[in-house]
Design an enzyme around this catalytic site. Structure first.
Site, PDB file in Angstrom:
ATOM      1  CG  HIS A 106      -2.036   0.828   1.263  1.00  0.00           C
ATOM      2  ND1 HIS A 106      -1.959   2.199   1.126  1.00  0.00           N
ATOM      3  CD2 HIS A 106      -3.354   0.537   1.381  1.00  0.00           C
ATOM      4  CE1 HIS A 106      -3.175   2.698   1.161  1.00  0.00           C
ATOM      5  NE2 HIS A 106      -4.040   1.716   1.302  1.00  0.00           N
ATOM      6  CG  HIS A 116      -2.169   6.498   9.455  1.00  0.00           C
ATOM      7  ND1 HIS A 116      -2.322   7.650   8.723  1.00  0.00           N
ATOM      8  CD2 HIS A 116      -0.838   6.351   9.624  1.00  0.00           C
ATOM      9  CE1 HIS A 116      -1.149   8.173   8.432  1.00  0.00           C
ATOM     10  NE2 HIS A 116      -0.221   7.397   8.972  1.00  0.00           N
ATOM     11  CD  GLU A 160      -3.829  11.414   8.311  1.00  0.00           C
ATOM     12  OE1 GLU A 160      -4.917  10.950   7.906  1.00  0.00           O
ATOM     13  OE2 GLU A 160      -2.853  10.691   8.574  1.00  0.00           O
ATOM     14  CE1 TYR A 180     -10.976   8.518   1.420  1.00  0.00           C
ATOM     15  CE2 TYR A 180     -11.693   7.961   3.642  1.00  0.00           C
ATOM     16  CZ  TYR A 180     -10.693   8.079   2.710  1.00  0.00           C
ATOM     17  OH  TYR A 180      -9.408   7.772   3.038  1.00  0.00           O
ATOM     18  CG  HIS A 238      -8.640  11.313  11.594  1.00  0.00           C
ATOM     19  ND1 HIS A 238      -8.992  11.081  10.295  1.00  0.00           N
ATOM     20  CD2 HIS A 238      -9.713  10.945  12.343  1.00  0.00           C
ATOM     21  CE1 HIS A 238     -10.225  10.584  10.247  1.00  0.00           C
ATOM     22  NE2 HIS A 238     -10.678  10.484  11.477  1.00  0.00           N
ATOM     23  CG  HIS A 259      -6.962   8.181  11.308  1.00  0.00           C
ATOM     24  ND1 HIS A 259      -5.885   8.713  11.979  1.00  0.00           N
ATOM     25  CD2 HIS A 259      -6.594   8.167  10.004  1.00  0.00           C
ATOM     26  CE1 HIS A 259      -4.925   9.023  11.116  1.00  0.00           C
ATOM     27  NE2 HIS A 259      -5.319   8.682   9.904  1.00  0.00           N
TER      28      HIS A 259
HETATM   29 FE   LIG Z   1      -4.138   8.828   8.115  1.00  0.00          FE
END
Ligand SMILES: [Fe+2]
Length: 439
Positions: free
Chosen positions: A292, A335, A341, A350, A365, A371
Site C-alpha cells: 500500500h 493509522h 490530517e 469516500y 484526525h 483512525h
Molecule cells: Fe491517516
C-alpha cells in the site's frame, strides 16, 4: 476570448495584456520613463528581494492608479467567525467528524465570500510567518465594488458547491467544484457567485504552494505543470467611486475606502501569479504489484517547511483510479500519524467510510489520533476478491495534511453545531479476530 493561458511550469515567467490595450507592457530597457498609456508601474513581491533565484517571485503590474491611493484602514465589522485564536477551546485529541457545513440561510440575507468565512482549525501565528488555518466559506451573493487580500499568507480554495467567478488584479478565473485555485499573499480578488456556494480554504503563512518533487517517479506524473492555468490581464472599465478594500492583516480584518477599483491592471509580467487547476487532470501513480502506497503519492501541491520532506501543509486528493494490488488490504490502512490530517469531500462517497462522511463535511484526525476504515469497509475489503477494480469512481475526497498540531476553534467545535458526537462508534464493532491457527 480565452480566459487563460497555460503555465509552462512554476517559476516560469509570464506576461499578459488586456487585449483592448495592445503593447501596454514596457519592453526592457528601451522603455520610456513613462509607461505606455501613462500607466503606473507597481511591483508585487512574493519573496524576499534576495531569495534564491529558484524561489524568487515577483510581478510587475501596470495599472491606472497605484494601490497606495486609498483612505486609512479601519476595523472591518463582519465575518465574526473568521478568526485565528487557537486558545478558545481546550485541546481535543479525539477523532472529529463534521456533518456538511451549513449553506447560507434562505431567509433572503445576503452573505458574500468574505462575510461567509468561518475558521475551523489552525496553528501558528501570521506575525511570525509560521502556521496555517483551515476555513469554510459559505456564501450566496457577490462581492460588489469590493475586493479582499490576505497579508498573512496564501489561500488555496477548494469549491465544493457552486462556481466561483473570481476577479483578480491579474484577470478573471472561473473555478468550479473539482477545480481548485491558489490566490497568493497580497493579491487582491473578488468572488462572484450566482447560487448558494460552499467550500474549503487552506491558508498557509510560511510560504507559497509549489509542486512536489517527483523523485524516482520521473518527469511526468501527479499534477503536471502544463495543466495549471493563470488568468490573462483584464481590467474593470467602470468608473467606480465607492470601492472597499478588505485586508486580512495579523489575523484580523480591516477595510479601506477608495474612489477607484483595484481591478485596474492593464498589463502585467512576472512569476508571482494566481492560478487554477482541474483535479480531473491529476495523473494518478499507484501500486501495481503489492502493498500500500502512502497517501503522499496523491499530493497535488505542497507548502514546504524548512525540514526536508516535511510540509507545513500538503494538498492531497483521492481521485477515481484503478486498484490492482495483490496480497494486500486495499483501503487506507489503520493509522497513527505525527502529522495532522484534515479531510473534506467535494463529491461522492469516500471509500473508507461510505456512511457518515458526506460531501461538504470534514474530518480531523490530529497528531497520533488513531483512525482508519470503519467496520463495513474493513469487513468488505478483507473478503474482497483481489481483481482489478475502479475505486472512488464519481468521488473526490481530499486532505490537508500538516506537520503542525491544529487547534479547533469555538466555531468549529460548538457554534457550527455540525460535530458528529457519534463518530467514534464507527470503530467500536471491530472484532478481535486473533486466532492461534493461521487463516
Ligand atoms: Fe491517516
Amino acid at each position: 476570448m480565452s480566459e487563460y493561458k497555460y503555465l509552462s511550469g512554476f517559476g516560469s515567467h509570464f506576461s499578459s495584456e488586456d487585449e483592448r490595450y495592445p503593447n501596454s507592457l514596457p519592453v526592457g530597457q528601451n522603455s520610456p520613463q513613462v509607461c505606455p498609456y501613462k500607466l503606473y508601474a507597481e511591483q508585487l513581491s512574493g519573496s524576499a528581494f534576495t531569495a534564491p533565484r529558484t524561489e524568487n517571485v515577483r510581478t510587475w503590474l501596470y495599472r491606472k492608479l497605484p494601490s497606495a491611493v486609498h483612505l486609512p484602514f479601519q476595523p472591518f465589522k463582519g465575518a465574526e467567525y473568521f478568526r485565528q485564536n487557537w486558545d478558545e477551546q481546550p485541546p481535543n485529541p479525539n477523532q472529529l467528524r463534521w456533518k456538511p457545513f451549513d449553506l447560507p440561510p434562505k431567509d433572503g440575507k445576503r452573505v458574500n465570500f468574505v462575510e461567509g468565512l468561518h475558521t475551523v482549525c489552525g496553528a501558528g501565528d501570521p506575525r511570525s510567518r509560521h502556521g496555517l488555518a483551515i476555513h469554510i466559506y459559505s456564501c450566496n451573493s457577490s462581492m460588489d465594488n469590493s475586493a479582499f487580500y490576505n497579508s498573512d499568507g496564501d489561500f488555496l480554495i477548494v469549491p465544493q458547491q457552486g462556481v466561483l467567478d473570481i476577479t483578480t488584479e491579474f484577470g478573471r478565473m472561473s473555478v468550479a467544484p473539482n477545480e481548485i485555485c491558489v490566490i497568493p499573499q497580497g493579491i487582491r480578488f473578488a468572488v462572484n457567485v450566482d447560487s448558494p456556494s460552499r467550500g474549503y480554504i487552506l491558508e498557509v503563512y510560511d510560504g507559497h504552494f509549489v509542486l512536489p518533487d517527483l523523485g524516482p517517479i520521473g518527469a511526468n506524473g501527479l499534477a503536471n505543470p502544463r495543466d495549471f492555468e493563470t488568468p490573462v490581464a483584464w481590467f474593470d472599465d467602470r468608473d467606480v467611486k465607492d470601492f472597499q478594500v478588505i485586508s486580512k492583516f495579523q489575523g484580523r480584518l480591516f477595510v479601506a475606502k477608495q474612489n477607484h477599483s483595484v481591478f485596474d491592471v492593464v498589463a502585467w509580467h512576472g512569476n508571482y501569479v494566481p492560478f487554477k487547476y482541474d483535479l480531473s487532470k491529476f495523473m494518478v501513480i499507484n501500486s501495481v504489484s503489492f502493498d500500500h502506497c502512502d497517501p503522499s503519492i496523491f499530493t497535488v501541491l505542497t507548502c514546504p517547511s524548512l525540514r526536508a520532506g516535511t510540509a507545513i501543509a500538503d494538498f492531497v486528493i483521492f481521485p477515481p483510479r484503478w486498484s490492482v494490488q495483490e496480497h494486500t488490504f486495499r483501503p487506507p490502512y489503520y493509522h497513527r500519524n505525527c502529522m495532522s490530517e484534515f479531510m473534506g469531500l467535494i463529491l461522492g462517497k469516500y471509500e473508507a467510510k461510505e456512511d457518515g462522511f458526506a460531501a461538504g463535511g470534514a474530518t480531523l484526525h490530529s497528531m497520533m489520533t488513531p483512525h482508519g476504515p470503519d467496520v463495513k469497509c474493513f469487513e468488505g475489503a478483507s473478503n474482497a476478491k483481489l481483481v482489478p477494480e475502479r475505486v472512488a469512481e464519481g468521488t473526490q475526497a481530499f486532505m490537508f495534511e500538516s506537520s503542525l498540531s491544529l487547534a479547533v476553534t469555538k466555531w468549529g467545535e460548538e457554534t457550527c453545531q455540525k460535530l458528529d458526537a457519534a463518530y467514534y462508534e464507527c470503530w467500536q464493532a471491530l472484532k478481535n479476530n486473533f486466532q492461534i491457527t493461521k487463516n
